[in-house]
Structures are given as structure tokens and as C-alpha cells.
Scaffold this motif. Structure first.
Motif, PDB file in Angstrom:
ATOM      1  N   LYS A   9      10.470   2.204 -13.415  1.00 28.02           N
ATOM      2  CA  LYS A   9       9.074   1.926 -13.761  1.00 28.02           C
ATOM      3  C   LYS A   9       8.983   0.612 -14.538  1.00 28.02           C
ATOM      4  CE  LYS A   9       4.680   3.090 -14.701  1.00 28.02           C
ATOM      5  NZ  LYS A   9       3.627   3.019 -13.678  1.00 28.02           N
ATOM      6  N   TYR A  35       4.487  -5.557  -2.529  1.00 22.93           N
ATOM      7  CA  TYR A  35       3.449  -6.436  -3.031  1.00 22.93           C
ATOM      8  C   TYR A  35       3.836  -6.908  -4.426  1.00 22.93           C
ATOM      9  CZ  TYR A  35       0.022  -4.821   0.472  1.00 22.93           C
ATOM     10  OH  TYR A  35      -0.657  -4.546   1.632  1.00 22.93           O
ATOM     11  N   GLN A  37       1.936  -8.200  -7.979  1.00 23.13           N
ATOM     12  CA  GLN A  37       0.675  -8.339  -8.698  1.00 23.13           C
ATOM     13  C   GLN A  37       0.928  -9.167  -9.945  1.00 23.13           C
ATOM     14  OE1 GLN A  37      -1.408  -4.774 -10.334  1.00 23.13           O
ATOM     15  NE2 GLN A  37      -3.246  -5.608  -9.373  1.00 23.13           N
ATOM     16  N   LYS A  41      -3.909  -9.938 -12.059  1.00 29.45           N
ATOM     17  CA  LYS A  41      -4.171  -8.760 -11.225  1.00 29.45           C
ATOM     18  C   LYS A  41      -4.295  -9.074  -9.742  1.00 29.45           C
ATOM     19  CE  LYS A  41      -4.289  -6.245 -14.894  1.00 29.45           C
ATOM     20  NZ  LYS A  41      -3.101  -5.453 -15.237  1.00 29.45           N
ATOM     21  N   PHE A  42      -3.925 -10.321  -9.344  1.00 29.45           N
ATOM     22  CA  PHE A  42      -4.021 -10.647  -7.932  1.00 29.45           C
ATOM     23  C   PHE A  42      -2.858 -10.004  -7.191  1.00 29.45           C
ATOM     24  CE2 PHE A  42      -5.633 -12.668  -4.359  1.00 29.45           C
ATOM     25  CZ  PHE A  42      -4.636 -13.327  -3.676  1.00 29.45           C
ATOM     26  N   LEU A  43      -3.175  -9.278  -6.129  1.00 28.74           N
ATOM     27  CA  LEU A  43      -2.188  -8.517  -5.369  1.00 28.74           C
ATOM     28  C   LEU A  43      -1.874  -9.250  -4.070  1.00 28.74           C
ATOM     29  CD1 LEU A  43      -0.819  -5.704  -5.726  1.00 28.74           C
ATOM     30  CD2 LEU A  43      -2.688  -4.765  -4.366  1.00 28.74           C
ATOM     31  N   ILE A  45       0.808  -9.644  -0.671  1.00 23.75           N
ATOM     32  CA  ILE A  45       1.879  -9.035   0.109  1.00 23.75           C
ATOM     33  C   ILE A  45       3.101  -9.947   0.129  1.00 23.75           C
ATOM     34  CG2 ILE A  45       1.101 -10.004   2.312  1.00 23.75           C
ATOM     35  CD1 ILE A  45       1.948  -7.278   3.560  1.00 23.75           C
ATOM     36  N   PHE A  90       4.691  -3.637  -6.425  1.00 19.80           N
ATOM     37  CA  PHE A  90       4.242  -2.367  -5.852  1.00 19.80           C
ATOM     38  C   PHE A  90       4.837  -2.184  -4.462  1.00 19.80           C
ATOM     39  CE2 PHE A  90       1.244  -0.698  -8.825  1.00 19.80           C
ATOM     40  CZ  PHE A  90       0.692  -1.789  -9.465  1.00 19.80           C
ATOM     41  N   GLU A 103      -4.417   1.463   6.088  1.00 22.91           N
ATOM     42  CA  GLU A 103      -4.691   2.048   4.784  1.00 22.91           C
ATOM     43  C   GLU A 103      -3.385   2.234   4.031  1.00 22.91           C
ATOM     44  OE1 GLU A 103      -6.877   5.542   5.756  1.00 22.91           O
ATOM     45  OE2 GLU A 103      -8.715   4.435   6.211  1.00 22.91           O
ATOM     46  N   GLN A 104      -3.369   1.670   2.839  1.00 24.54           N
ATOM     47  CA  GLN A 104      -2.134   1.628   2.073  1.00 24.54           C
ATOM     48  C   GLN A 104      -2.077   2.739   1.027  1.00 24.54           C
ATOM     49  OE1 GLN A 104      -0.217  -1.989   2.295  1.00 24.54           O
ATOM     50  NE2 GLN A 104      -1.119  -1.253   4.209  1.00 24.54           N
ATOM     51  N   PHE A 106      -0.011   3.384  -2.303  1.00 27.18           N
ATOM     52  CA  PHE A 106       0.807   2.609  -3.226  1.00 27.18           C
ATOM     53  C   PHE A 106       1.647   3.497  -4.148  1.00 27.18           C
ATOM     54  CE2 PHE A 106      -0.468  -1.813  -2.829  1.00 27.18           C
ATOM     55  CZ  PHE A 106      -1.639  -1.707  -2.096  1.00 27.18           C
ATOM     56  N   GLY A 107       2.802   2.964  -4.520  1.00 26.97           N
ATOM     57  CA  GLY A 107       3.606   3.582  -5.564  1.00 26.97           C
ATOM     58  C   GLY A 107       3.044   3.219  -6.922  1.00 26.97           C
ATOM     59  N   PRO A 108       3.657   3.722  -8.001  1.00 27.91           N
ATOM     60  CA  PRO A 108       3.147   3.492  -9.353  1.00 27.91           C
ATOM     61  C   PRO A 108       3.452   2.106  -9.912  1.00 27.91           C
ATOM     62  CG  PRO A 108       5.118   4.825  -9.423  1.00 27.91           C
ATOM     63  CD  PRO A 108       4.793   4.647  -7.977  1.00 27.91           C
TER      64      PRO A 108
ATOM     65  N   GLN B  33     -11.328  -2.438   3.182  1.00 31.99           N
ATOM     66  CA  GLN B  33     -11.019  -1.286   2.349  1.00 31.99           C
ATOM     67  C   GLN B  33     -11.332  -1.603   0.889  1.00 31.99           C
ATOM     68  OE1 GLN B  33      -6.910  -0.361   3.240  1.00 31.99           O
ATOM     69  NE2 GLN B  33      -7.281  -0.636   5.425  1.00 31.99           N
ATOM     70  N   TYR B  35     -10.248  -0.320  -3.014  1.00 33.62           N
ATOM     71  CA  TYR B  35      -9.277   0.421  -3.802  1.00 33.62           C
ATOM     72  C   TYR B  35      -9.710   0.386  -5.271  1.00 33.62           C
ATOM     73  CZ  TYR B  35      -6.026   0.119   0.161  1.00 33.62           C
ATOM     74  OH  TYR B  35      -5.441   0.242   1.388  1.00 33.62           O
ATOM     75  N   GLU B  41      -0.907   2.157 -13.049  1.00 33.81           N
ATOM     76  CA  GLU B  41      -0.794   2.888 -11.785  1.00 33.81           C
ATOM     77  C   GLU B  41      -1.021   1.956 -10.602  1.00 33.81           C
ATOM     78  OE1 GLU B  41      -2.657   6.970 -13.745  1.00 33.81           O
ATOM     79  OE2 GLU B  41      -3.352   6.273 -11.782  1.00 33.81           O
ATOM     80  N   GLY B  42      -0.707   2.456  -9.424  1.00 29.22           N
ATOM     81  CA  GLY B  42      -0.957   1.692  -8.221  1.00 29.22           C
ATOM     82  C   GLY B  42      -2.386   1.869  -7.740  1.00 29.22           C
ATOM     83  N   PRO B  43      -2.873   0.945  -6.907  1.00 26.62           N
ATOM     84  CA  PRO B  43      -4.225   1.080  -6.345  1.00 26.62           C
ATOM     85  C   PRO B  43      -4.335   2.347  -5.495  1.00 26.62           C
ATOM     86  CG  PRO B  43      -3.377  -1.147  -6.014  1.00 26.62           C
ATOM     87  CD  PRO B  43      -2.234  -0.306  -6.485  1.00 26.62           C
ATOM     88  N   LEU B  45      -6.781   4.180  -2.557  1.00 24.31           N
ATOM     89  CA  LEU B  45      -7.818   3.910  -1.566  1.00 24.31           C
ATOM     90  C   LEU B  45      -9.073   4.747  -1.837  1.00 24.31           C
ATOM     91  CD1 LEU B  45      -8.569   2.525   1.172  1.00 24.31           C
ATOM     92  CD2 LEU B  45      -7.719   4.614   2.272  1.00 24.31           C
ATOM     93  N   ALA B 101      -9.437 -10.867  -5.463  1.00 24.36           N
ATOM     94  CA  ALA B 101      -8.828 -11.025  -6.788  1.00 24.36           C
ATOM     95  C   ALA B 101      -9.155  -9.859  -7.726  1.00 24.36           C
ATOM     96  CB  ALA B 101      -9.266 -12.339  -7.417  1.00 24.36           C
TER      97      ALA B 101
END
Lengths: 115, 109
Positions: A9, A35, A37, A41-43, A45, A90, A103-104, A106-108, B33, B35, B41-43, B45, B101
Motif C-alpha cells: 500500500k 495507471y 496518479q 490527481k491527474f490519472l 495510463i 493504481f 469500465e475499469q 481499480f485497486g486501492p 464514464q 468515477y 482509495e482507487g476510483p 465507477l 483532471a
């Protein structure tokens, strides 16, 4: 039941070190992603794998090497860590197919801090 | 390169107020989509919209996909403190998702 899990983590390490992050999904999905981030906070790939085959490599430095031993696992190894690698990473998975949106799930996240 | 511009970047409102978050692009997307991500935590959906002009409702949240499939909006009615979080839109194109963003929403009691 955890759908997408990542370890560790938190990861704090020094510049120049090599580290790995592991990811596993139990959703039966055929596609997995990494991904990054950033602090704003910009995510974005980094990689995607479909049935263990690399599909997307988004101009990520060669120091980053993903490995998918099977379609339920996608690990990320990072060599020679740099300060700029500090971010939250992520892992995600999705089921890709005709007429199915990406549709994704995501993990923590893994918060990597390079000092 | 497909880009998604999300606005506003930050929103701080009182409980009970309404708000709208916008997601705009010059590119056409196969789907869009939304989120929601909470700290640490992760995003997760919330919804997927596929058809131009489509409107979907999820309790107090209303999502709309633009007719040309280039833009989308998220409207929250009577915001609650539990709505606090980071809202991300993501457009599907070229076998991947392109994320906006994000909008940081803070709902104060």
C-alpha cells in the motif's frame, strides 16, 4: 472479497533503488492496467495487458517494466528509481469485448515515495 | 491526442446545494464514464453513458452525454457531506480510457 488488490500500500525508498508492485484481480477480467496518479490527481495510463499480451505502452521510461504471469496478475517493476517517480500507482482491470465499454475496476493504490 | 477538460477543478459548497461538473473535449468518444475517488482509495465507477444525448440518474446524481458524444455533465441535487470526493470523467477511445483532471468536491455541513 477483494476484487483488485495491490501490494504494498505504501512504499518509501531511496533514489537509485529497484522496487516492485504486485497486482491481482479475481474478477475473471482479461485486461489489466497500470495507471499513475500525480500530486495534482491527474490519472494517466501507463500500460495495459490483454491475456498476458502487452497492448498499450504509453511512452513510459524503460525503467518501468510490467510483467503479466497470467491474466489475473500484473506486476510492475521499477529500476533506478527517481524523485519524479513519486506518485500513487493504481492497478485496474476490465473485461474488453465487442460492445463492452472499458469500465475499469481499480485497486486501492500504492503510494510510492522516492527520497 | 484526445484530451478531456474538466471543470471546475475545485468546488466547495454547503450541504443541500446543487452543483454541476462539466467534462468537455474536441474528440468524439465511444463512451464516457464517471468515477468517484475517496482519499486513500482507487476510483470507483459511477456510470457509463454510451449514446449521444443519453441521460442516466443514480439517486441524486444525473449524468448526461452530449449529443455529439464530445462532452458530459454530472449534476448533483441537494448535495450531502457523503458526496465529498474527487470526481473523474473518462472517455473511451482507441482501446483505452482518457481521464479528465478531476473535480475535487467538498460538501460542508
Amino acid at each position: 472479497d477483494t476484487a483488485v488488490s495491490q501490494t504494498p500500500k505504501y512504499l518509501v525508498t531511496q533514489m537509485g533503488n529497484d522496487k516492485s508492485i504486485k497486482c491481482e484481480q479475481n474478477l475473471g477480467h482479461d485486461t489489466m492496467y497500470w495507471y499513475k496518479q500525480d500530486s495534482k490527481k491527474f490519472l494517466k495510463i501507463m500500460f495495459s495487458y490483454n491475456n498476458k499480451e502487452l497492448i498499450i505502452n504509453e511512452t513510459v521510461p524503460n525503467r518501468f517494466s510490467p510483467k503479466s504471469p497470467d491474466k489475473a496478475h500484473l506486476n510492475l517493476h521499477i529500476n533506478s528509481l527517481e524523485l519524479g517517480d513519486s506518485a500513487v500507482y493504481f492497478c485496474a482491470s476490465s473485461q474488453v469485448g465487442q460492445g463492452i465499454s472499458y469500465e475499469q475496476y481499480f485497486g486501492p493504490g500504492t503510494r510510492l515515495t522516492v527520497t | 491526442t484526445q484530451l478531456l477538460e474538466q471543470s471546475p477543478q475545485f468546488l466547495s459548497i454547503q450541504e443541500g446545494e446543487n452543483l454541476t461538473v462539466y467534462c468537455n473535449s474536441s474528440s468524439v468518444f465511444s463512451s464516457l464514464q464517471w468515477y468517484r475517488q475517496e482519499p486513500g482509495e482507487g476510483p470507483v465507477l459511477l456510470v457509463t453513458v454510451v449514446t449521444g444525448g443519453e441521460v442516466k440518474k443514480l439517486k441524486r446524481l444525473t449524468f448526461q452525454f452530449g449529443d455529439a458524444r464530445k462532452d458530459s455533465s454530472l449534476h448533483i441535487t441537494a448535495a450531502q457531506t457523503g458526496d465529498t470526493g474527487l470526481y473523474l470523467c473518462a472517455g473511451e477511445g482507441g482501446n483505452k480510457l482518457v481521464f479528465g483532471a478531476g473535480t475535487i468536491l467538498r460538501v460542508k455541513s
